[in-house]
Design a protein around this motif. Structure first.
Motif, PDB file in Angstrom:
ATOM      1  N   ALA A  80      72.869  48.524  51.211  1.00 28.31           N
ATOM      2  CA  ALA A  80      74.308  48.637  51.465  1.00 28.31           C
ATOM      3  C   ALA A  80      74.645  49.965  52.137  1.00 28.31           C
ATOM      4  O   ALA A  80      75.467  50.022  53.071  1.00 28.31           O
ATOM      5  CB  ALA A  80      75.080  48.490  50.157  1.00 28.31           C
ATOM      6  N   PHE A  81      74.002  51.066  51.668  1.00 26.99           N
ATOM      7  CA  PHE A  81      74.232  52.371  52.293  1.00 26.99           C
ATOM      8  C   PHE A  81      73.826  52.341  53.773  1.00 26.99           C
ATOM      9  O   PHE A  81      74.548  52.828  54.642  1.00 26.99           O
ATOM     10  CB  PHE A  81      73.443  53.458  51.577  1.00 26.99           C
ATOM     11  N   LEU A 100      81.143  57.933  51.447  1.00 32.69           N
ATOM     12  CA  LEU A 100      81.016  56.774  50.548  1.00 32.69           C
ATOM     13  C   LEU A 100      79.590  56.637  50.040  1.00 32.69           C
ATOM     14  O   LEU A 100      79.370  56.386  48.837  1.00 32.69           O
ATOM     15  CB  LEU A 100      81.443  55.502  51.296  1.00 32.69           C
ATOM     16  N   ASP A 101      78.600  56.798  50.908  1.00 32.56           N
ATOM     17  CA  ASP A 101      77.203  56.696  50.488  1.00 32.56           C
ATOM     18  C   ASP A 101      76.833  57.788  49.498  1.00 32.56           C
ATOM     19  O   ASP A 101      76.110  57.544  48.517  1.00 32.56           O
ATOM     20  CB  ASP A 101      76.289  56.762  51.706  1.00 32.56           C
ATOM     21  N   LEU A 102      77.312  58.992  49.738  1.00 33.45           N
ATOM     22  CA  LEU A 102      77.023  60.085  48.799  1.00 33.45           C
ATOM     23  C   LEU A 102      77.656  59.818  47.437  1.00 33.45           C
ATOM     24  O   LEU A 102      77.043  60.102  46.387  1.00 33.45           O
ATOM     25  CB  LEU A 102      77.555  61.411  49.366  1.00 33.45           C
ATOM     26  N   VAL A 125      71.832  41.191  39.438  1.00 35.00           N
ATOM     27  CA  VAL A 125      71.943  42.386  38.594  1.00 35.00           C
ATOM     28  C   VAL A 125      73.215  42.314  37.764  1.00 35.00           C
ATOM     29  O   VAL A 125      74.156  41.573  38.087  1.00 35.00           O
ATOM     30  CB  VAL A 125      71.934  43.674  39.441  1.00 35.00           C
ATOM     31  N   ASP A 126      73.179  43.082  36.678  1.00 32.66           N
ATOM     32  CA  ASP A 126      74.348  43.098  35.800  1.00 32.66           C
ATOM     33  C   ASP A 126      75.429  44.052  36.313  1.00 32.66           C
ATOM     34  O   ASP A 126      76.625  43.773  36.186  1.00 32.66           O
ATOM     35  CB  ASP A 126      73.921  43.513  34.379  1.00 32.66           C
ATOM     36  N   ASP A 127      75.000  45.213  36.854  1.00 30.74           N
ATOM     37  CA  ASP A 127      75.961  46.215  37.336  1.00 30.74           C
ATOM     38  C   ASP A 127      75.944  46.202  38.862  1.00 30.74           C
ATOM     39  O   ASP A 127      75.038  46.758  39.491  1.00 30.74           O
ATOM     40  CB  ASP A 127      75.578  47.602  36.804  1.00 30.74           C
ATOM     41  N   PHE A 128      76.925  45.552  39.435  1.00 32.61           N
ATOM     42  CA  PHE A 128      76.986  45.478  40.901  1.00 32.61           C
ATOM     43  C   PHE A 128      78.168  46.295  41.447  1.00 32.61           C
ATOM     44  O   PHE A 128      78.776  45.945  42.466  1.00 32.61           O
ATOM     45  CB  PHE A 128      77.095  44.015  41.374  1.00 32.61           C
ATOM     46  N   THR A 129      78.475  47.388  40.766  1.00 33.19           N
ATOM     47  CA  THR A 129      79.609  48.230  41.171  1.00 33.19           C
ATOM     48  C   THR A 129      79.426  48.784  42.585  1.00 33.19           C
ATOM     49  O   THR A 129      80.386  48.826  43.376  1.00 33.19           O
ATOM     50  CB  THR A 129      79.791  49.389  40.174  1.00 33.19           C
ATOM     51  N   ILE A 130      78.191  49.249  42.887  1.00 31.08           N
ATOM     52  CA  ILE A 130      77.941  49.837  44.200  1.00 31.08           C
ATOM     53  C   ILE A 130      78.284  48.851  45.311  1.00 31.08           C
ATOM     54  O   ILE A 130      79.000  49.168  46.268  1.00 31.08           O
ATOM     55  CB  ILE A 130      76.482  50.293  44.321  1.00 31.08           C
ATOM     56  N   ASN A 131      77.778  47.639  45.206  1.00 27.60           N
ATOM     57  CA  ASN A 131      78.034  46.635  46.242  1.00 27.60           C
ATOM     58  C   ASN A 131      79.498  46.190  46.264  1.00 27.60           C
ATOM     59  O   ASN A 131      80.051  45.869  47.318  1.00 27.60           O
ATOM     60  CB  ASN A 131      77.132  45.426  46.036  1.00 27.60           C
ATOM     61  N   GLN A 132      80.131  46.200  45.086  1.00 26.36           N
ATOM     62  CA  GLN A 132      81.538  45.812  45.018  1.00 26.36           C
ATOM     63  C   GLN A 132      82.419  46.844  45.734  1.00 26.36           C
ATOM     64  O   GLN A 132      83.307  46.491  46.519  1.00 26.36           O
ATOM     65  CB  GLN A 132      81.949  45.688  43.554  1.00 26.36           C
ATOM     66  N   VAL A 133      82.140  48.126  45.495  1.00 24.97           N
ATOM     67  CA  VAL A 133      82.892  49.190  46.169  1.00 24.97           C
ATOM     68  C   VAL A 133      82.614  49.175  47.667  1.00 24.97           C
ATOM     69  O   VAL A 133      83.520  49.361  48.488  1.00 24.97           O
ATOM     70  CB  VAL A 133      82.545  50.558  45.551  1.00 24.97           C
ATOM     71  N   GLY A 134      81.338  48.916  48.032  1.00 22.86           N
ATOM     72  CA  GLY A 134      81.008  48.871  49.455  1.00 22.86           C
ATOM     73  C   GLY A 134      81.752  47.769  50.182  1.00 22.86           C
ATOM     74  O   GLY A 134      82.254  47.961  51.299  1.00 22.86           O
ATOM     75  N   ALA A 135      81.853  46.584  49.548  1.00 23.32           N
ATOM     76  CA  ALA A 135      82.578  45.479  50.169  1.00 23.32           C
ATOM     77  C   ALA A 135      84.075  45.779  50.257  1.00 23.32           C
ATOM     78  O   ALA A 135      84.732  45.471  51.258  1.00 23.32           O
ATOM     79  CB  ALA A 135      82.330  44.193  49.377  1.00 23.32           C
TER      80      ALA A 135
END
Length: 412
Positions: A49-50, A20-22, A78-88
């Motif tokens: 998050a990683f 997931l982190d990669l 931030v405007d693009d919070f995709t990383i944190n959304q996928v992590g959650a």
């Protein structure tokens, strides 16, 4: 289990977090962004998050709370919070797969729903409705996938339990069948064989007292027959006890093993009995046989008893037998030859019935091969018991058919 199947195994949580982190790093570094390149704040939130995902891979609930908190901060900064959304969302999947109580799953889902909806507060109704629909992907899919994985895992566990239950039932039925067979054999041995042997011993004892002024040699024969019959009855009692209750007499080891130090004396007693019957026995015994393991020691003893009995029966009581037992490089070399003085033509198997069959089975279980055939005017039986034969447990050895049919294999 295949690699894709193991990816969702609870033991491989760290592997999933690394993958997931990669994927998140590739998103930040490789995937083109429509607005602008990732900002410093976005990078910080992503790296945190990683790190949390890796550090808390064994504590899914703590990881979910931390990822939800980072998502709430990302939504506001931030405007693009995709990383944190996928992590959650992935943290919710881990909770769903591993939670012990359903309440934990639903509370975790409610937490993520509340955090996701903070992005839609104050939006027009249509856009708010669009955000609610997006929850189907962010919350619904992880929960659904996690529940499917849990169900498959439970089905697999139940299948294993059913297989084990069927195996236990089969083993129980097999044990019951073997117990019935042992009981039937024990009854026959006790009611038929032991009865006849006891009658012979009794009649010999009566003859010793009724007949007076016997030749000392005849009296010695009576003593030997009486002693051999008494020993046979004792062996029969032991065999019947084992057949009726294997666990009560140390299992089969009571009949298939011998103390190593007692082996030379036991072989010597067998040789003496053969000599008392008239067979001339030349023995070449390696002193090392006194240190053999119990299983091979018993095999050597039984082979010797059966072979000398066959010499007396088939080559005649005036025959000459040569016994060799040697230990070389851990292997036991055993051989008995006779001169066929009794007039048995070469090629006629000595003990070609159950006795030789029992000898062959005993040798094969221990990893050897019995060779039996004519040697000059007589007969030769030999084998090699390899060093690896010491490994099998005594319980795995077969019953000596000859001893089952004739409790005292030594010649009378």
């Amino acid at each position: 289990m295949s690699w894709p199947g193991r990816l969702f195994d609870m033991r491989d949580t760290l592997v999933r977090m690394v993958v997931l982190d990669l994927a998140g790093l590739c998103y930040l570094l490789v995937v083109p962004h429509s607005a602008s390149t990732p900002t410093t704040t976005q990078w910080i939130l992503a790296v945190v998050a990683f790190a949390v995902a890796l550090a808390m891979h064994r504590r899914p609930v703590v990881n979910l709370v931390a990822q939800a908190a980072l998502l709430a901060v990302a939504i506001s900064l931030v405007d693009d919070f995709t990383i944190n959304q996928v992590g959650a969302s992935w943290a919710l999947l881990e909770v769903t797969m591993r939670a012990r109580r359903p309440r934990t799953i639903w509370l975790s889902s409610a937490l993520l729903v509340v955090v996701d909806l903070t992005d839609s507060i104050g939006d027009p109704p249509l856009r708010f409705a669009s955000g609610v629909v997006g929850l189907a992907l962010e919350v619904g899919v992880p929960v659904l996938l996690g529940l499917v994985i849990r169900a498959n895992r439970e089905l697999g566990r139940q299948a294993v339990e059913r297989a084990l239950a069927e195996q236990r039932q089969h083993e129980s039925e097999s044990r019951a069948a073997r117990a019935d067979e042992r009981s039937a054999i024990a009854r026959e041995l006790h009611d038929v064989v032991a009865h006849h042997v006891a009658s012979m011993v009794l009649r010999v004892g009566v003859a010793r007292h009724v007949l007076t002024d016997l030749d000392p040699r005849v009296d010695e024969v009576f003593d030997d027959v009486h002693g051999t019959g008494t020993a046979a009855l004792a062996e029969l009692r032991r065999l019947v006890a084992v057949l009726r209750n294997p666990d009560g007499v140390r299992g089969d080891a009571a009949l298939t093993a011998i103390e190593p130090s007692a082996l030379p004396a036991a072989i010597g007693a067998s040789i003496d009995r053969a000599r008392q019957a008239g067979v001339t026995v030349e023995a070449d015994l390696d002193p090392a046989i006194g240190s053999l393991d119990a299983v091979r020691g018993m095999a050597v003893l039984r082979l010797t008893q059966e072979a000398l009995t066959n010499v007396a029966k088939h080559a005649g009581t005036s025959a000459l037998a040569h016994l060799v037992v040697a230990v070389r490089d851990g292997s036991v070399h055993w051989e008995v030859t006779d001169n066929g003085r009794g007039g048995v033509p070469a090629g006629v198997p000595a003990g070609g019935g159950h006795g030789l069959t029992g000898m062959r089975e005993r040798v094969e279980v221990l990893g050897g091969r019995l060779e039996a055939g004519p040697s000059g005017s007589g007969w030769r039986v030999r084998t090699v018991l390899p060093a690896s034969a010491a490994e099998p447990s005594a319980r795995s050895l077969p019953r000596d058919r000859a001893s089952a049919e004739s409790p005292a294999p030594e010649p009378a």
